[in-house]
Scaffold this active site. Structure first.
Site, PDB file in Angstrom:
ATOM      1  N   HIS A 235       0.731  -1.310   0.101  1.00 33.79           N
ATOM      2  CA  HIS A 235      -0.119   0.001  -0.038  1.00 33.79           C
ATOM      3  C   HIS A 235       0.931   1.375   0.122  1.00 33.79           C
ATOM      4  O   HIS A 235       1.725   1.456   0.976  1.00 33.79           O
ATOM      5  CB  HIS A 235      -0.927  -0.119   1.189  1.00 33.79           C
ATOM      6  CG  HIS A 235      -1.654   1.296   1.314  1.00 33.79           C
ATOM      7  ND1 HIS A 235      -2.375   1.433   2.188  1.00 33.79           N
ATOM      8  CD2 HIS A 235      -2.595   2.025   0.475  1.00 33.79           C
ATOM      9  CE1 HIS A 235      -3.123   2.821   2.090  1.00 33.79           C
ATOM     10  NE2 HIS A 235      -3.061   2.916   0.843  1.00 33.79           N
ATOM     11  N   ASP A 236       0.960   2.009  -1.167  1.00 32.86           N
ATOM     12  CA  ASP A 236       1.637   3.191  -1.139  1.00 32.86           C
ATOM     13  C   ASP A 236       1.946   3.877  -0.007  1.00 32.86           C
ATOM     14  O   ASP A 236       3.019   4.578   0.448  1.00 32.86           O
ATOM     15  CB  ASP A 236       1.456   4.053  -2.341  1.00 32.86           C
ATOM     16  CG  ASP A 236      -0.004   4.622  -2.524  1.00 32.86           C
ATOM     17  OD1 ASP A 236      -0.625   4.409  -1.686  1.00 32.86           O
ATOM     18  OD2 ASP A 236      -0.352   5.059  -3.511  1.00 32.86           O
TER      19      ASP A 236
END
Length: 462
Positions: A235-236
């Site tokens: 997840h960035d």
């Protein structure tokens, strides 16, 4: 930790664009080199807004070729993307259709069906997530009426889909899994009450090796046969939080991009009724930490407005906006009216608290409104957790916007640090480097190094 220079690659794709980045780690410093940038966006196909994910994979291969050409001794590659979206794979591994975007409107009826089975209070007690109508949980409910559902052997989150195409290995990285609404926030395992019947691959932690590159990928890119794919905070936001230049624990953060995610880092979740009522979320971070935060509107409002004003100069607009007085019209950046693509300036004008006569006034309205949301969200986080905050770290694309950072400092009454801009790619690379003995083991030591080696700007409230 090795003193010899080591090279790691980051595939970092957001909802509006992607990049392949080389990270050279040596002597306590990490130098980033962007070797390939490419756009990303949605297309209307089969009645839905979809991602051209096959096209993104071709761009990734182009980037990996550039990485191999410039840096022949790549140790490992890590992958991060935006959250909640997924692809459906057939038994033989074929992608059944291009993934539907979270901005598609298909979940309108699905939300009510889910809440009839599991009331929102119970959902929050299990997954700890704020209500967002596009969370994977609701998307999968809508998917069950699709003709593709019965053909699907695997539900694969998007960074894991890229990793599968690169390595042939199917896993689900845990920070991204935490955004689906199907993970138990306390145990960090799939919640049987919610995930039953959903064929997710097994979970994997950041820092674990996913696998070697497939022969076809090696032939297409020229990378060494020893190149690994290592799981990172896929997840960035989880990767971006790794790269905060924080000293101590009294900090909040805003990962400011297409979306803004604002909050604090905690050792575990906060699941109080008050936290649910104000729509705070508990997302999984690297090393088992919790991002206690809210998704708030982001630079999407500005990006979509600039798309409408394609004939105007962005720098001029920002300069004109900065010269406008404070106290002008604002909007609620969380208004669902802003989720879909389209004529954003018109929607902003309709929702604003006062008239907007020029594009510059609209830009100022967007930045004022984002700063209000950032300051308000950080203040709520401190009240809900009892954690004092001295500084707000703004990272990502929004950290380049001087006016946004200055407004946030003034409205919050707290010091703001801006940068690194490429925090997501940097955090991606640092997790890989740590896994391969090229960086400090603890997040605190990593961050202390960043505080002295990265180009950071400081803003103090007036």
């Amino acid at each position: 930790m090795s003193p010899v220079a080591r090279v790691f690659g980051a595939i970092d794709i957001g909802a509006s664009g992607g990049r392949v980045v080389a990270g050279v780690v040596a002597g306590g410093r990490t130098a980033l080199h962007v070797v390939h940038r490419f756009p990303n966006g949605m297309v209307e196909l089969d009645g839905h807004l979809r991602w051209d994910f096959s096209g993104l994979y071709r761009e990734v291969l182009t980037g990996l070729r550039a990485l191999a050409a410039g840096f022949p001794d790549v140790v490992s590659i890590g992958i991060d993307t935006w959250a909640v979206d997924y692809g459906l794979l057939a038994e033989d591994g074929t992608l059944l259709a291009e993934p539907v975007s979270y901005r598609d409107g298909r979940t309108a009826d699905a939300v009510e069906r889910v809440h009839e089975r599991v009331p929102p209070e119970r959902l929050y007690a299990i997954n700890g997530l704020q209500f967002l109508p596009f969370t994977t949980l609701y998307q999968l409910e809508a998917e069950r009426s699709s003709p593709l559902w019965d053909k699907a052997a695997h539900v694969v989150l998007l960074p894991d889909l890229l990793a599968y195409w690169l390595t042939g290995e199917l896993r689900t990285e845990i920070t991204n899994a935490s955004t689906t609404g199907l993970l138990d926030v306390r145990t960090r395992k799939w919640a049987s009450e919610l995930a039953a019947g959903v064929p997710f691959p097994p979970l994997q932690e950041p820092g674990e090796v996913r696998g070697l590159l497939r022969r076809e990928v090696l032939a297409a890119t020229g990378l060494p046969s020893t190149t690994l794919v290592t799981s990172v905070g896929s997840h960035d936001t989880a990767s971006a939080v790794v790269a905060l230049p924080a000293e101590g624990a009294r900090f909040a953060y805003v990962s400011s991009g297409t979306w803004s995610l604002a909050g604090v880092e905690l050792p575990g979740p906060v699941l109080t009724g008050q936290a649910r009522q104000v729509n705070f979320t508990n997302e999984g971070g690297v090393d088992g930490r919790t991002g206690f935060l809210r998704n708030v509107g982001g630079l999407w409002l500005l990006q979509e407005s600039l798309r409408e004003w394609s004939d105007l100069d962005v720098s001029d607009l920002l300069a004109q906006a900065e010269r406008l007085p404070s106290g002008g019209p604002t909007v609620d950046v969380d208004d669902p009216a802003f989720i879909a693509p389209g004529d954003m300036p018109q929607r902003i004008a309709a929702a604003a608290t006062g008239p907007l006569r020029t594009p510059a006034e609209t830009v100022r309205c967007i930045l004022d409104s984002l700063a209000v949301a950032y300051a308000r969200t950080v203040e709520q986080a401190t009240q809900l957790t009892g954690r004092d905050v001295d500084v707000i770290h703004i990272v990502g694309g929004g950290s380049r916007n001087d006016l946004l950072c200055r407004l946030t400092a003034n409205l919050s009454g707290r010091r703001v640090t801006a940068g690194p801009v490429e925090a997501t790619a940097l955090g991606n690379i640092l997790v890989q480097a740590r896994a391969h003995d090229a960086a400090p083991e603890s997040l605190e030591d990593l961050r202390a190094t960043l505080a002295t080696t990265e180009d950071i700007r400081h803003y103090h409230p007036d």
